[in-house]
Design a protein around this motif. Structure first.
Motif, mmCIF file in Angstrom:
data_model
loop_
_atom_site.group_PDB
_atom_site.id
_atom_site.type_symbol
_atom_site.label_atom_id
_atom_site.label_comp_id
_atom_site.label_asym_id
_atom_site.label_seq_id
_atom_site.Cartn_x
_atom_site.Cartn_y
_atom_site.Cartn_z
ATOM 1 N N MET A 1 29.015 29.105 30.670
ATOM 2 C CA MET A 1 29.574 30.230 31.410
ATOM 3 C C MET A 1 29.485 31.451 30.498
ATOM 4 N N SER B 1 33.848 33.061 39.573
ATOM 5 C CA SER B 1 35.089 33.567 38.992
ATOM 6 C C SER B 1 35.524 32.593 37.910
ATOM 7 N N ASP B 2 35.644 33.085 36.678
ATOM 8 C CA ASP B 2 36.079 32.256 35.550
ATOM 9 C C ASP B 2 37.607 32.260 35.528
ATOM 10 N N GLN B 3 38.194 31.124 35.852
ATOM 11 C CA GLN B 3 39.648 31.010 35.931
ATOM 12 C C GLN B 3 40.324 31.275 34.590
ATOM 13 N N ALA B 4 39.678 30.879 33.494
ATOM 14 C CA ALA B 4 40.285 31.028 32.166
ATOM 15 C C ALA B 4 40.408 32.498 31.760
ATOM 16 N N SER B 5 39.378 33.292 32.034
ATOM 17 C CA SER B 5 39.391 34.692 31.593
ATOM 18 C C SER B 5 39.718 35.670 32.723
ATOM 19 N N ALA C 1 31.779 35.570 35.892
ATOM 20 C CA ALA C 1 30.962 34.965 34.845
ATOM 21 C C ALA C 1 29.661 34.453 35.441
ATOM 22 N N GLN D 1 37.745 36.767 34.925
ATOM 23 C CA GLN D 1 36.614 37.676 35.036
ATOM 24 C C GLN D 1 35.519 36.986 35.824
ATOM 25 N N ASN E 1 30.608 35.247 30.082
ATOM 26 C CA ASN E 1 31.447 36.331 30.573
ATOM 27 C C ASN E 1 31.604 37.341 29.464
ATOM 28 N N ASN F 1 27.326 31.421 35.578
ATOM 29 C CA ASN F 1 27.325 29.984 35.332
ATOM 30 C C ASN F 1 25.881 29.504 35.351
#
Length: 128
Positions: free
Chosen positions: A94, A37-41, A45, A43, A96, A47
């Motif tokens: 990453m 789980s990409d915290q920034a987007s 992702a 979504q 996404n 890795n």
């Protein structure tokens, strides 16, 4: 003293060699591939963590190509074409964006199995 003609010829050979080297895709050895789980987007992702040797080669590649669009491919199929906005120095990326359901998991499994070829190269046609 080096003649001007020899200096120009030597420089031309070096530039040609660099241009040819840049045209070759860089094959990356991936130590670990996982869907996270990409915290920034917010979504999911993919890795990718590279081996130390690939991390160094990738860092050199990204330093030399900041501002350019690059194609990241798995088994010859482009899966992402980001613009490099800064060098990537730690050997981890990453991915996404818009992927079909299950596509990231499928990619992670293929790469983790060890048979997939992961490459990166400067996109042939650069958008304006």
């Amino acid at each position: 003293m080096i003649s001007l003609a020899r200096l120009i010829a030597g420089t031309a050979i070096m530039l040609l060699a660099c241009g040819l080297a840049m045209a070759e895709p860089l094959t990356l050895a991936i130590a670990k591939a996982a869907v996270v789980s990409d915290q920034a987007s917010v979504q999911m992702a993919l890795n990718l963590k590279m081996t130390p040797d690939s991390a160094k080669a990738f860092a050199d590649f990204t330093k030399a190509n900041v501002g350019k669009v690059v194609d990241l491919s798995v088994d010859g199929t482009v899966v992402a074409s980001p613009r490099l906005v800064e060098p990537i120095l730690r050997g981890e990326v990453m991915l996404n964006g818009t992927f079909a359901p299950g596509e990231l998991q499928h990619l992670a499994e293929r790469i983790s199995a060890g048979g997939a070829k992961v490459t990166v190269e400067v996109k042939a046609e650069q958008p304006l």
